[in-house]
Design a protein around this motif. Structure first.
Motif, PDB file in Angstrom:
ATOM      1  N   LEU B 316       0.812  -1.215   0.000  1.00 34.23           N
ATOM      2  CA  LEU B 316       0.000   0.000   0.000  1.00 34.23           C
ATOM      3  C   LEU B 316       0.854   1.279   0.000  1.00 34.23           C
ATOM      4  O   LEU B 316       0.526   2.255  -0.675  1.00 34.23           O
ATOM      5  CB  LEU B 316      -0.932  -0.021   1.217  1.00 34.23           C
ATOM      6  N   LYS B 317       1.963   1.253   0.731  1.00 34.29           N
ATOM      7  CA  LYS B 317       2.768   2.480   0.860  1.00 34.29           C
ATOM      8  C   LYS B 317       3.253   2.983  -0.506  1.00 34.29           C
ATOM      9  O   LYS B 317       3.335   4.191  -0.740  1.00 34.29           O
ATOM     10  CB  LYS B 317       3.980   2.225   1.773  1.00 34.29           C
ATOM     11  N   TYR B 318       3.597   2.050  -1.390  1.00 31.65           N
ATOM     12  CA  TYR B 318       4.047   2.464  -2.731  1.00 31.65           C
ATOM     13  C   TYR B 318       2.898   3.106  -3.507  1.00 31.65           C
ATOM     14  O   TYR B 318       3.083   4.084  -4.223  1.00 31.65           O
ATOM     15  CB  TYR B 318       4.602   1.261  -3.504  1.00 31.65           C
ATOM     16  N   ARG B 319       1.711   2.505  -3.351  1.00 35.32           N
ATOM     17  CA  ARG B 319       0.556   3.084  -4.058  1.00 35.32           C
ATOM     18  C   ARG B 319       0.256   4.472  -3.494  1.00 35.32           C
ATOM     19  O   ARG B 319      -0.047   5.413  -4.242  1.00 35.32           O
ATOM     20  CB  ARG B 319      -0.672   2.157  -3.909  1.00 35.32           C
ATOM     21  N   GLN B 320       0.399   4.601  -2.180  1.00 33.93           N
ATOM     22  CA  GLN B 320       0.156   5.913  -1.560  1.00 33.93           C
ATOM     23  C   GLN B 320       1.195   6.943  -2.027  1.00 33.93           C
ATOM     24  O   GLN B 320       0.875   8.125  -2.202  1.00 33.93           O
ATOM     25  CB  GLN B 320       0.215   5.793  -0.029  1.00 33.93           C
ATOM     26  N   ALA B 321       2.428   6.487  -2.215  1.00 39.95           N
ATOM     27  CA  ALA B 321       3.470   7.408  -2.671  1.00 39.95           C
ATOM     28  C   ALA B 321       3.108   7.981  -4.044  1.00 39.95           C
ATOM     29  O   ALA B 321       3.236   9.188  -4.277  1.00 39.95           O
ATOM     30  CB  ALA B 321       4.814   6.679  -2.748  1.00 39.95           C
ATOM     31  N   VAL B 322       2.613   7.111  -4.927  1.00 39.83           N
ATOM     32  CA  VAL B 322       2.221   7.591  -6.261  1.00 39.83           C
ATOM     33  C   VAL B 322       1.043   8.557  -6.143  1.00 39.83           C
ATOM     34  O   VAL B 322       1.027   9.627  -6.769  1.00 39.83           O
ATOM     35  CB  VAL B 322       1.868   6.399  -7.185  1.00 39.83           C
ATOM     36  N   ALA B 323       0.068   8.198  -5.283  1.00 41.08           N
ATOM     37  CA  ALA B 323      -1.093   9.083  -5.114  1.00 41.08           C
ATOM     38  C   ALA B 323      -0.652  10.444  -4.559  1.00 41.08           C
ATOM     39  O   ALA B 323      -1.218  11.475  -4.916  1.00 41.08           O
ATOM     40  CB  ALA B 323      -2.112   8.439  -4.179  1.00 41.08           C
ATOM     41  N   SER B 324       0.383  10.452  -3.725  1.00 39.99           N
ATOM     42  CA  SER B 324       0.825  11.709  -3.127  1.00 39.99           C
ATOM     43  C   SER B 324       1.479  12.631  -4.141  1.00 39.99           C
ATOM     44  O   SER B 324       1.316  13.842  -4.084  1.00 39.99           O
ATOM     45  CB  SER B 324       1.833  11.441  -2.003  1.00 39.99           C
ATOM     46  N   VAL B 325       2.243  12.074  -5.038  1.00 43.78           N
ATOM     47  CA  VAL B 325       3.001  12.933  -5.952  1.00 43.78           C
ATOM     48  C   VAL B 325       2.164  13.396  -7.152  1.00 43.78           C
ATOM     49  O   VAL B 325       2.444  14.434  -7.747  1.00 43.78           O
ATOM     50  CB  VAL B 325       4.286  12.230  -6.446  1.00 43.78           C
ATOM     51  N   LEU B 326       1.110  12.655  -7.477  1.00 41.29           N
ATOM     52  CA  LEU B 326       0.400  12.947  -8.737  1.00 41.29           C
ATOM     53  C   LEU B 326      -0.152  14.371  -8.796  1.00 41.29           C
ATOM     54  O   LEU B 326      -0.839  14.828  -7.892  1.00 41.29           O
ATOM     55  CB  LEU B 326      -0.757  11.977  -8.944  1.00 41.29           C
ATOM     56  N   ASP B 327       0.190  15.033  -9.904  1.00 41.38           N
ATOM     57  CA  ASP B 327      -0.386  16.334 -10.224  1.00 41.38           C
ATOM     58  C   ASP B 327      -1.263  16.087 -11.445  1.00 41.38           C
ATOM     59  O   ASP B 327      -0.784  16.057 -12.578  1.00 41.38           O
ATOM     60  CB  ASP B 327       0.762  17.304 -10.542  1.00 41.38           C
ATOM     61  N   VAL B 328      -2.552  15.876 -11.187  1.00 46.09           N
ATOM     62  CA  VAL B 328      -3.405  15.403 -12.282  1.00 46.09           C
ATOM     63  C   VAL B 328      -3.629  16.479 -13.343  1.00 46.09           C
ATOM     64  O   VAL B 328      -3.881  16.163 -14.504  1.00 46.09           O
ATOM     65  CB  VAL B 328      -4.755  14.840 -11.780  1.00 46.09           C
ATOM     66  N   ASP B 329      -3.539  17.763 -12.952  1.00 44.02           N
ATOM     67  CA  ASP B 329      -3.669  18.826 -13.962  1.00 44.02           C
ATOM     68  C   ASP B 329      -2.621  18.643 -15.058  1.00 44.02           C
ATOM     69  O   ASP B 329      -2.924  18.765 -16.245  1.00 44.02           O
ATOM     70  CB  ASP B 329      -3.483  20.203 -13.322  1.00 44.02           C
ATOM     71  N   GLN B 330      -1.405  18.355 -14.626  1.00 49.68           N
ATOM     72  CA  GLN B 330      -0.321  18.190 -15.602  1.00 49.68           C
ATOM     73  C   GLN B 330      -0.568  16.971 -16.485  1.00 49.68           C
ATOM     74  O   GLN B 330      -0.325  17.005 -17.684  1.00 49.68           O
ATOM     75  CB  GLN B 330       1.033  18.039 -14.875  1.00 49.68           C
ATOM     76  N   VAL B 331      -1.039  15.888 -15.848  1.00 49.33           N
ATOM     77  CA  VAL B 331      -1.297  14.674 -16.636  1.00 49.33           C
ATOM     78  C   VAL B 331      -2.396  14.945 -17.666  1.00 49.33           C
ATOM     79  O   VAL B 331      -2.268  14.625 -18.855  1.00 49.33           O
ATOM     80  CB  VAL B 331      -1.701  13.489 -15.733  1.00 49.33           C
ATOM     81  N   LEU B 332      -3.476  15.573 -17.200  1.00 49.90           N
ATOM     82  CA  LEU B 332      -4.609  15.829 -18.098  1.00 49.90           C
ATOM     83  C   LEU B 332      -4.230  16.803 -19.209  1.00 49.90           C
ATOM     84  O   LEU B 332      -4.641  16.645 -20.362  1.00 49.90           O
ATOM     85  CB  LEU B 332      -5.804  16.364 -17.295  1.00 49.90           C
ATOM     86  N   LEU B 333      -3.414  17.788 -18.848  1.00 50.55           N
ATOM     87  CA  LEU B 333      -2.937  18.743 -19.849  1.00 50.55           C
ATOM     88  C   LEU B 333      -2.078  18.028 -20.893  1.00 50.55           C
ATOM     89  O   LEU B 333      -2.142  18.329 -22.090  1.00 50.55           O
ATOM     90  CB  LEU B 333      -2.125  19.833 -19.150  1.00 50.55           C
TER      91      LEU B 333
END
Lengths: 315, 535
Positions: B316-333
Motif C-alpha cells: 500500500l505504501k508504494y501506491r500511496q506514494a504515487v497518489a501523493s506525488v500525482l499532479d493530475v492537472d499536468q497529466v490531463l494537460l
C-alpha cells in the motif's frame, strides 16, 4: 522456352515452403491474442480460453502448421476469426483495389519515366538531364504520404475535382472507378517514376555508347529509329527489372497510401488484420504476397528471355 | 538554369498558397441562415418543407473487432449496435435507466425479484414479434458472454413467465441491474431466440434487432450499411440520451471506416462526412466556419491502475506514494493539451451521474506533494527498483498520459521504464501479473461501481476482502439513502486502498455541419436516431 519456364517455376517451391514456415512462426512470436482482442477489456480467463480452443489456438504449433499448410496446398487458407469468411474470399475482395491501384500507378510511372529518362539521356548534361536529376531527387526524398496529403488538399478539398478517399469497383462505371484512383495513382506513380526514370536514363546511356549504335548512326539511320528500335530494346532489361520490382512492392501492399486514401486493398487488410491478430488472414495474406512477388519476378525473368534470346539459351 | 529554378520555386509557392492560403474561408458559404443551432434548425426543419438527404455517412475511427453487441466492449461496435438493437432499458442523459423494450417493471420489496413487462407489438427486423422467450434467451446469453455482465448476473437466470413477462430473481438485492441492462458497451441487446441459439462462441451470425435501423451489409473494413426499418415501433416519450422516441430520418446509414485522422478530417472538409472529431491542430480550420458547429463532448475518464500482484505495488505504501506525488492537472494537460478539454473529478463516476457521484475520500485526490511521496517511499524501503509502465501508441492518449505520469514518478526518484506495445499486445500483457506495474488509460462510460473493471480481482488484481465487501454492499443497498451511504463508504475506502487512482475526465471536440440536425452524443457514443441531413 518450355523447359526454361518449368525450371523457373519448380525453383519457386522451396522458396514458398521456407516462406510459409517463417510466416507461420513469426506470427506466433508476436504477443497478443485474437481471443483477447475480440473479447476486449475485462474478459475473464475462462471465456478467453474457451474462444482460443474454438479457434484451435490451444493446439501444438507443429500440429497447427501441419493443418494450415495441408489445407493451403489444397487451396484452403482457412477462415478469418473476425470476418467469418474464408481467407481466400477476403483476399479476393481486397485484391481488385490493390491491383487496380498498382496498374494505374505503374502506367503513370512508365508514362512519365520512359520519355523523361530517354529525353535526359539523349540530352545528357543539358537542362533536360538536370531537370531529371532534380525530379528524381524530389521523388526519392519527398515522403509518399506528404505528396498524398498535398494532392488531397489541392484536388479534393480545395478544388473539389476528385473525392478525398474511398473506392468504387469497376462495376460501378469506369469514371466512378477511376475518380477514386487518380490521386493515389498519381501519388504512388510519381514516386515510382523517379526511380524508374533514373534507370531508364543510365541504361540508355550505357547502350548509347555501344558499337552497334555508332554503326547504325554511321549508316545514316534516322535518330528516331536508332533510339526506339536499337537502343530502347537493348536497354530494356534493367528497366523491366525495376518496373517488376516496383510493381511487386505495390502488390505487396501500399499500406500507407491505402490508409491515407482509405482504399480497401491488401495493404489496409494486412494492417487491420495485424491489429486484430487475425492470424489466418495474416498468414494467408503474407503467403499470397510472397507468392505474388516471386510470380512477378518470374514474369520479369520470362520477359528477359523474350527481349533477349541469349538469356534463355544460356539457361 | 537559374530561370527554371525561379519558375519552379514560384510554381511551388503558388500551389502551396492555393492549398493552405484560403483554407479557413474556403468551405464557408455566404449563407447566414445556417448559423442557427442544431436544436433551432431541428425545430425549423420539422415545420418547413425542407429537402432531406436519404443517405448519411458517419466516420468510424476504429476498426470493428466484432459486430456482436454481447461480445464487444469497443466503442466502434456500440456506435453501430445502438441503431440496430435495443435493450429493455436505455440511459437518459443523466445515466438513469429508462424503459425501452420494457413497458414497465416491478421490484419486490426485498429488492431481489425484478419482473419486466414487455411492450407488445414490437417487431424484430425479420418481421417476428418480440416475445419473452427472445428476451430471456438474449439476456441469458448476454450475462454468460459479456464480461461486464458476468460479475453481476452469473448466479441469476432470466426466466419466461408468460409471453410478455420476464422475471429475474437473485439471493441478494442488485441495485445495478437496470444500469447494467442499459449500458451501451457490452450492450444487453435483445435479438430473436433463434439467432441466439445459432450463435457460436465467436459470436452471432445474423444481426437482427428491434432498432430504428436494420443491418444491410458489412463490407469488410470499409463500411457497415444500415437501412431504415419501416416497422419500427418507437416509445412514446421525448428523446433523452439513448432513451425515448427514436425515428430514422435517413433511409441509408453508412458507418464508414476511416482510421487515418488526416483523411477523416480532409473528408469532412470536402463534405464527404458531415461530422468529424477535431484535434486541436485542426480546430482553427473549422471553428471560424459559420457552417460548422463545434460540439464539446465528455469523452472518457482517465485512471492510473496498479498491478497489485507486482513486487512494489502489492504494498500500500508504494501506491500511496504515487497518489501523493500525482499532479493530475499536468497529466490531463499532457493528454488534451488545453485546460478547455479536461475537468478535475475525484469520483469514479461522472458528475452527471448524480446517483453514484461521490466526493468521499477526495482529499487523497490530486495531492501534488512530492515530499510526502518521498517520505512514503523511504518508509516502504524503496531501493531503486525499476518499475514498468505499460502503454500503447495505438491511440495518442494512453501514451501521452503515461509519459506525464512517468515524469512525475521520476521527480521523486522512482526509476521507470515504459513498455510500448500495440493495443492487442498490451491487452495480453496487462492480463499477466508479471512484467508490469502501472497502466494509465481511459475507461469508457462508467455508470455504476459494479462496472468498474479495476475494482475486481481480474483487472489489476484488486484482491481485497474489504473492497469486495463494500462493493457488494453498495450494489445490494435498496433505498436511495442506503445506496448513497454505501457508495460513499466504497469510494472513501477505494481512496485508501488505491486499486486505481482517478486522474480526471476529458472532453473532445466534434465538428458538425449545421445541416446535420439532431445528432446527440452520450459519453462520446453518437445517437443517430432522430438525426437528419438537410440538403
Amino acid at each position: 522456352m518450355t523447359a526454361f519456364i518449368v525450371k523457373r517455376v519448380l525453383s519457386l517451391i522451396p522458396i514458398l515452403f521456407i516462406m510459409s514456415v517463417i510466416v507461420f512462426l513469426i506470427i506466433y512470436l508476436i504477443p497478443g491474442d485474437p481471443a483477447r482482442v475480440m473479447l476486449g477489456d475485462g474478459a475473464d480467463e475462462a471465456t478467453i480460453q474457451q474462444l482460443r480452443a474454438n479457434m484451435g489456438l490451444d493446439q501444438p504449433l507443429v500440429l497447427q502448421y501441419g493443418q494450415w499448410i495441408g489445407s493451403a496446398l489444397q487451396g484452403d487458407l482457412g477462415d478469418s476469426y473476425f470476418l467469418k469468411k474464408s481467407v481466400s474470399a477476403v483476399i479476393g475482395e481486397h485484391l481488385q483495389p490493390t491491383l487496380s491501384l498498382a496498374l494505374l500507378a505503374e502506367l503513370i510511372a512508365i508514362a512519365i519515366a520512359l520519355p523523361f529518362g530517354i529525353w535526359a539521356a539523349v540530352n545528357r548534361g543539358g537542362w533536360a538531364d538536370k531537370a531529371l536529376a532534380a525530379y528524381t531527387l524530389l521523388g526519392i526524398t519527398i515522403p509518399g504520404f506528404l505528396l498524398s496529403m498535398f494532392l488531397v488538399l489541392l484536388f479534393a478539398v480545395q478544388l473539389k475535382w476528385l473525392p478525398v478517399s474511398g473506392y468504387a469497383p469497376i462495376s460501378d462505371g469506369l469514371w466512378n472507378f477511376l475518380k477514386y484512383l487518380i490521386l493515389p495513382g498519381i501519388s504512388v506513380g510519381v514516386v515510382m517514376s523517379s526511380v524508374i526514370a533514373r534507370i531508364v536514363r543510365s541504361s540508355f546511356l550505357e547502350v548509347m555508347n555501344q558499337g552497334y549504335v555508332k554503326t547504325a548512326r554511321s549508316k545514316g539511320l534516322r535518330e528516331r529509329s536508332i533510339v526506339y528500335k536499337h537502343i530502347l530494346r537493348n536497354a530494356l532489361i534493367p528497366i523491366l527489372t525495376v518496373i517488376g520490382g516496383t510493381f511487386g512492392t505495390l502488390l505487396a501492399g501500399a499500406a500507407v497510401v491505402e490508409s491515407i486514401f482509405n482504399i480497401p486493398g491488401l495493404g489496409q487488410l494486412l494492417v487491420h488484420s495485424v491489429s486484430r491478430r487475425d492470424y489466418t488472414v495474416i498468414q494467408g495474406l503474407v503467403l499470397f504476397i510472397a507468392f505474388t512477388y516471386v510470380l512477378v519476378n518470374l514474369v520479369v525473368d520470362l520477359l528477359y528471355a523474350v527481349v533477349d534470346p541469349r538469356i534463355r539459351l544460356n539457361k | 538554369m537559374k530561370h527554371y529554378q525561379k519558375l519552379g520555386i514560384i510554381g511551388l509557392l503558388g500551389a502551396l498558397l492555393i492549398v493552405f492560403g484560403c483554407s479557413s474561408n474556403s468551405s464557408a458559404p455566404a449563407s447566414s441562415e445556417g448559423a442557427a443551432s442544431p436544436a433551432e434548425s431541428a425545430a425549423a426543419g420539422t415545420a418547413a418543407g425542407e429537402k432531406l438527404a436519404t443517405e448519411l455517412k458517419y466516420p468510424l475511427a476504429q476498426t470493428i473487432p466484432t459486430l456482436d453487441p454481447h461480445l464487444s466492449l469497443g466503442g466502434s461496435n456500440s456506435t453501430i449496435a445502438v441503431n440496430i438493437y435495443e435493450g429493455l432499458f436505455a440511459f437518459n442523459a443523466k445515466y438513469e435507466p429508462v424503459p425501452m423494450l420494457a413497458e414497465s417493471y416491478e421490484l419486490s420489496e426485498d429488492g431481489k425479484v425484478y419482473t419486466f413487462h414487455l411492450r407488445k407489438g414490437v417487431k424484430f427486423h425479420n418481421g417476428k414479434e418480440m416475445k419473452a422467450e427472445d428476451v430471456a434467451a438474449s439476456l441469458n446469453r448476454w450475462k454468460n458472454t459479456a464480461p461486464r455482465a458476468k460479475s453481476s448476473f452469473s448466479d441469476r437466470e432470466f426466466e419466461v413467465k408468460d409471453d410478455y413477462t420476464v422475471v429475474l430473481s437473485s439471493d441478494v438485492p442488485r441495485n445495478d441491474t437496470l444500469a447494467q441492462l442499459s449500458h451501451v458497451l457490452n450492450f444487453a441487446a435483445i435479438m430473436p431466440k433463434e439467432v441466439v441459439d445459432a450463435a457460436g462462441p465467436d459470436g452471432v451470425t445474423e444481426y437482427i434487432g428491434t432498432g430504428p435501423f436494420k443491418f444491410a451489409e458489412y463490407k469488410t473494413d470499409q463500411y457497415v450499411h444500415l437501412q431504415k426499418f419501416a416497422d419500427y415501433q418507437p416509445v412514446d416519450a421525448p428523446a433523452d440520451g439513448f432513451s425515448g422516441k427514436k425515428e430514422a430520418l435517413v433511409n441509408d446509414l453508412y458507418f464508414t471506416l476511416a482510421t487515418d485522422n488526416a483523411t477523416r478530417f480532409s473528408s469532412f472538409l470536402a463534405k464527404d462526412f458531415n461530422n468529424v472529431d477535431v484535434s486541436l491542430d485542426n480546430l482553427p480550420q473549422v471553428e471560424s466556419d459559420p457552417d460548422v458547429e463545434i460540439i464539446k463532448n465528455l469523452s472518457t475518464d482517465f485512471n492510473l491502475v496498479f498491478n497489485k500482484k507486482g513486487p512494489l505495488f502489492s504494498q500500500l505504501k508504494y501506491r500511496q506514494a504515487v497518489a501523493s506525488v500525482l499532479d493530475v492537472d499536468q497529466v490531463l494537460l499532457g493528454i488534451v493539451s488545453t485546460p478547455e478539454l479536461y475537468r478535475l473529478n475525484p469520483s469514479y463516476m461522472y458528475k452527471e451521474n448524480a446517483k453514484w457521484y461521490s466526493e468521499a475520500g477526495s482529499e487523497a485526490y490530486n495531492q501534488k506533494n512530492p515530499d510526502k511521496a518521498k517520505q512514503l517511499l523511504q518508509e516502504a524501503g524503496y531501493n531503486g527498483e525499476e518499475i514498468t509502465l505499460l502503454t500503447t501508441k495505438d491511440t495518442g492518449t494512453f501514451y501521452n498520459a503515461t509519459l506525464m505520469v512517468q515524469a512525475q514518478l521520476e521527480q521523486i526518484g522512482i526509476k521507470t521504464k515504459i513498455d510500448i506495445s500495440d493495443y492487442a499486445t498490451m491487452l495480453t500483457k496487462r492480463a499477466d501479473p508479471n512484467g508490469w506495474d502501472i497502466y494509465v488509460g481511459p475507461f469508457l462510460v462508467p455508470s455504476t461501481p459494479s462496472q468498474l473493471l479495476y475494482l475486481n480481482p481480474t483487472y489489476g488484481f484488486a484482491d481485497d476482502a474489504k473492497l469486495a465487501e463494500l462493493l457488494e454492499a453498495s450494489t445490494s443497498a435498496i433505498s436511495d439513502d442506503a445506496i448513497k451511504a454505501a457508495n460513499d463508504a466504497l469510494q472513501a475506502y477505494e481512496w485508501e486502498y488505491l486499486a486505481a487512482i482517478k486522474i480526471g475526465d476529458i472532453y473532445n471536440y466534434n465538428a458538425v455541419r449545421k445541416n446535420l440536425v439532431g445528432l446527440t452524443y452520450l459519453s462520446n457514443i453518437p445517437n443517430l436516431a432522430n438525426t437528419k441531413l438537410v440538403e
